[in-house]
Design a protein around this motif. Structure first.
Motif, PDB file in Angstrom:
ATOM      1  N   GLN A  11       0.860   9.226   4.813  1.00 16.22           N
ATOM      2  CA  GLN A  11       1.782   8.175   5.278  1.00 16.22           C
ATOM      3  C   GLN A  11       2.007   7.126   4.191  1.00 16.22           C
ATOM      4  N   ARG A  12       0.963   6.799   3.444  1.00 20.71           N
ATOM      5  CA  ARG A  12       1.146   5.799   2.378  1.00 20.71           C
ATOM      6  C   ARG A  12       2.021   6.334   1.248  1.00 20.71           C
ATOM      7  N   LEU A  13       2.149   7.662   1.164  1.00 18.15           N
ATOM      8  CA  LEU A  13       3.044   8.259   0.162  1.00 18.15           C
ATOM      9  C   LEU A  13       4.426   8.534   0.747  1.00 18.15           C
ATOM     10  N   GLY A  14       4.633   8.106   1.977  1.00 15.75           N
ATOM     11  CA  GLY A  14       5.962   8.235   2.582  1.00 15.75           C
ATOM     12  C   GLY A  14       6.229   9.570   3.244  1.00 15.75           C
ATOM     13  N   ALA A  15       5.206  10.429   3.401  1.00 16.17           N
ATOM     14  CA  ALA A  15       5.410  11.747   4.030  1.00 16.17           C
ATOM     15  C   ALA A  15       5.327  11.631   5.554  1.00 16.17           C
ATOM     16  N   ASP A  16       5.898  12.621   6.235  1.00 12.92           N
ATOM     17  CA  ASP A  16       5.674  12.763   7.677  1.00 12.92           C
ATOM     18  C   ASP A  16       4.390  13.565   7.871  1.00 12.92           C
ATOM     19  N   VAL A  17       3.698  13.290   8.989  1.00 15.73           N
ATOM     20  CA  VAL A  17       2.417  13.966   9.246  1.00 15.73           C
ATOM     21  C   VAL A  17       2.432  14.588  10.632  1.00 15.73           C
ATOM     22  N   VAL A  18       1.963  15.830  10.695  1.00 18.46           N
ATOM     23  CA  VAL A  18       1.792  16.520  11.980  1.00 18.46           C
ATOM     24  C   VAL A  18       0.306  16.813  12.140  1.00 18.46           C
ATOM     25  N   ARG A  65       0.817  -1.224   0.000  1.00 18.07           N
ATOM     26  CA  ARG A  65       0.000   0.000   0.000  1.00 18.07           C
ATOM     27  C   ARG A  65       0.842   1.262   0.000  1.00 18.07           C
ATOM     28  N   LYS A  66       2.141   1.116   0.273  1.00 15.98           N
ATOM     29  CA  LYS A  66       2.972   2.314   0.444  1.00 15.98           C
ATOM     30  C   LYS A  66       3.904   2.542  -0.732  1.00 15.98           C
ATOM     31  N   ASN A  67       4.175   3.823  -0.994  1.00 17.46           N
ATOM     32  CA  ASN A  67       5.283   4.161  -1.886  1.00 17.46           C
ATOM     33  C   ASN A  67       6.022   5.343  -1.257  1.00 17.46           C
ATOM     34  N   ASN A  68       7.002   5.842  -1.943  1.00 11.47           N
ATOM     35  CA  ASN A  68       7.815   6.909  -1.344  1.00 11.47           C
ATOM     36  C   ASN A  68       7.751   8.205  -2.134  1.00 11.47           C
ATOM     37  N   ARG A  69       6.613   8.415  -2.806  1.00  9.90           N
ATOM     38  CA  ARG A  69       6.548   9.588  -3.681  1.00  9.90           C
ATOM     39  C   ARG A  69       6.637  10.905  -2.906  1.00  9.90           C
ATOM     40  N   LEU A  70       6.243  10.908  -1.648  1.00  7.02           N
ATOM     41  CA  LEU A  70       6.367  12.142  -0.850  1.00  7.02           C
ATOM     42  C   LEU A  70       7.398  11.995   0.267  1.00  7.02           C
ATOM     43  N   ALA A  71       8.370  11.107   0.060  1.00  5.18           N
ATOM     44  CA  ALA A  71       9.419  10.931   1.086  1.00  5.18           C
ATOM     45  C   ALA A  71      10.127  12.263   1.323  1.00  5.18           C
ATOM     46  N   GLY A  72      10.331  12.596   2.585  1.00  5.51           N
ATOM     47  CA  GLY A  72      10.995  13.856   2.930  1.00  5.51           C
ATOM     48  C   GLY A  72      10.046  15.035   3.053  1.00  5.51           C
ATOM     49  N   LYS A  73       8.795  14.864   2.642  1.00  6.78           N
ATOM     50  CA  LYS A  73       7.815  15.965   2.745  1.00  6.78           C
ATOM     51  C   LYS A  73       7.056  15.848   4.064  1.00  6.78           C
ATOM     52  N   THR A  74       6.475  16.975   4.498  1.00  2.58           N
ATOM     53  CA  THR A  74       5.679  16.993   5.733  1.00  2.58           C
ATOM     54  C   THR A  74       4.301  17.579   5.441  1.00  2.58           C
ATOM     55  N   VAL A  75       3.287  16.875   5.908  1.00  4.50           N
ATOM     56  CA  VAL A  75       1.901  17.323   5.760  1.00  4.50           C
ATOM     57  C   VAL A  75       1.365  17.666   7.146  1.00  4.50           C
ATOM     58  N   ALA A  76       0.787  18.867   7.295  1.00  4.94           N
ATOM     59  CA  ALA A  76       0.233  19.300   8.593  1.00  4.94           C
ATOM     60  C   ALA A  76      -1.293  19.335   8.511  1.00  4.94           C
ATOM     61  N   ASN A  77      -1.948  18.576   9.393  1.00  8.75           N
ATOM     62  CA  ASN A  77      -3.412  18.579   9.487  1.00  8.75           C
ATOM     63  C   ASN A  77      -3.838  19.592  10.531  1.00  8.75           C
ATOM     64  N   LEU A  78      -4.611  20.597  10.101  1.00  7.97           N
ATOM     65  CA  LEU A  78      -5.145  21.599  11.045  1.00  7.97           C
ATOM     66  C   LEU A  78      -6.662  21.566  10.949  1.00  7.97           C
ATOM     67  N   PHE A  79      -7.276  20.912  11.928  1.00 11.48           N
ATOM     68  CA  PHE A  79      -8.733  20.750  11.905  1.00 11.48           C
ATOM     69  C   PHE A  79      -9.348  21.581  13.030  1.00 11.48           C
ATOM     70  N   PHE A  80     -10.031  22.666  12.615  1.00 11.81           N
ATOM     71  CA  PHE A  80     -10.683  23.554  13.585  1.00 11.81           C
ATOM     72  C   PHE A  80     -12.135  23.133  13.801  1.00 11.81           C
ATOM     73  N   GLU A  81     -12.552  22.025  13.184  1.00 16.04           N
ATOM     74  CA  GLU A  81     -13.885  21.436  13.373  1.00 16.04           C
ATOM     75  C   GLU A  81     -13.689  19.937  13.500  1.00 16.04           C
ATOM     76  N   PRO A  82     -14.617  19.228  14.152  1.00 12.94           N
ATOM     77  CA  PRO A  82     -14.443  17.778  14.307  1.00 12.94           C
ATOM     78  C   PRO A  82     -14.419  17.041  12.964  1.00 12.94           C
ATOM     79  N   SER A  83     -13.743  15.912  12.932  1.00 12.99           N
ATOM     80  CA  SER A  83     -13.695  15.063  11.732  1.00 12.99           C
ATOM     81  C   SER A  83     -13.224  13.665  12.122  1.00 12.99           C
TER      82      SER A  83
END
Ligand code: CP
Length: 310
Positions: free
Chosen positions: A70-77, A40-58
């Motif tokens: 994560q499946r694209l290999g990115a770090d997530v905050v 399920r994983k690849n490394n197309r976004l290896a080295g990149k960081t994605v930040a989730n900012l949710f000001f409403e529930p989800s």
């Protein structure tokens, strides 16, 4: 996979072309297959960081954006807004610019006010993906809905899609209407008068006040919940029992639709209000959990096209 996606941000469906949307759907279809495999994983976004900012529930959007990155290999905050310095009076823009200064590559933003992702996009160096803003747009929801319709119906053009419920407050309805209109589907909306959109005349849809007429001959019935959080106290005057009788989808009401109709819902569902328990879980009609599954693939495709290098 080759496509040069001509946008830095994904803020809404309204401003995307058919070719942009097709590029996302094509890549998402491939990721939907990959997500069912052992790899399920690849490394197309290896080295990149994605930040989730949710000001409403989800539940769905936040989790699936995290899995997609994560499946694209990115770090997530995941910024926990409840425990962030917004609670000490920091402005929204200062909070976002603070995270931006830490060199993130993409922001995923959900906010209760229309236009906030676009405002943020004007103040950060990272890409911004709209995860739902007020009653304005929820672009990745419409994309995952479109992917699900394509998988089940083989096309979008020529489909008749009925969207039922609280259209006025629904960013899901708005993004779906824009997308389906661009692809030559016919969109019907139905619900009580107070839930009809204030800009109905400009939306390019046909409005019905009853389900018997609105569902007749449709390929897709898309149900929406009542957005109580966007209604003032006392504004919704119908009892939930009466609402269910008039606008809740049941096997009986669905009989006027095409025999191979599919039933969709962006969720969260209010079972027993806008849809019966039995129909929500009926595998002959309901594709609700397939929509959720496709959410990961669509968000992988969107992140990949905005941030990957072809
Ligand atoms: N459909 C949807 O946006 O669900 P969440 O609010 O759980 O993300």
């Amino acid at each position: 996979m080759t496509h040069t996606f001509p946008h830095k941000h994904l803020l809404g469906i309204e401003r995307l072309s058919v070719s942009d949307i097709s590029a996302i759907l094509e890549r998402a279809a491939a990721y939907a297959v990959q997500n069912r495999s052992h790899q399920r994983k690849n490394n197309r976004l290896a080295g990149k960081t994605v930040a989730n900012l949710f000001f409403e529930p989800s539940t769905r959007t936040r989790t699936s954006f995290q899995l997609a990155a994560q499946r694209l290999g990115a770090d997530v905050v995941n910024l926990d807004i409840q425990f962030s310095s917004t609670k000490k009076g920091e402005t929204l823009l200062d909070t976002v610019r603070t995270v931006d200064a830490m060199q993130v590559d993409a922001f995923v933003i959900r906010h209760h006010e229309n236009g906030v992702p676009e405002l943020i996009a004007q103040h950060v160096q990272a890409s911004v993906l709209n995860a739902g803003d007020g009653s304005h747009e929820h672009p990745t929801q419409a994309l995952l809905d479109a992917l699900t319709m394509q998988q089940r119906k083989g096309r979008l053009e020529g489909l008749t899609v009925a969207i039922c419920g609280d259209i006025e407050h629904s960013r899901v309805a708005r993004s779906n209407i824009h997308l389906l209109n661009k692809f030559g589907a016919k969109v019907r909306i139905m619900g009580p008068a107070q839930f009809m959109p204030h800009d109905l005349a400009t939306l390019g849809v046909e409005a019905f006040d009853n389900m018997n007429d609105g569902l007749r001959g449709v390929d897709v019935a898309m149900m929406l919940r009542i957005q109580h959080e966007r209604l003032a106290d006392g504004e919704f005057a119908i009892s939930l029992k009466d609402y269910h009788e008039r606008y809740g989808l049941t096997h009986d009401k669905l009989k006027v639709a095409k025999p191979d109709v599919i039933v969709m819902h962006p969720a969260p569902m209010n079972r027993g209000v806008e849809i019966t328990d039995e129909l929500a879980d009926d595998p002959q009609y309901s594709v609700i959990f397939k929509q959720i599954e496709n959410g990961v693939a669509v968000r992988m495709a969107a992140l990949d096209l905005l941030q990957g290098t072809d």
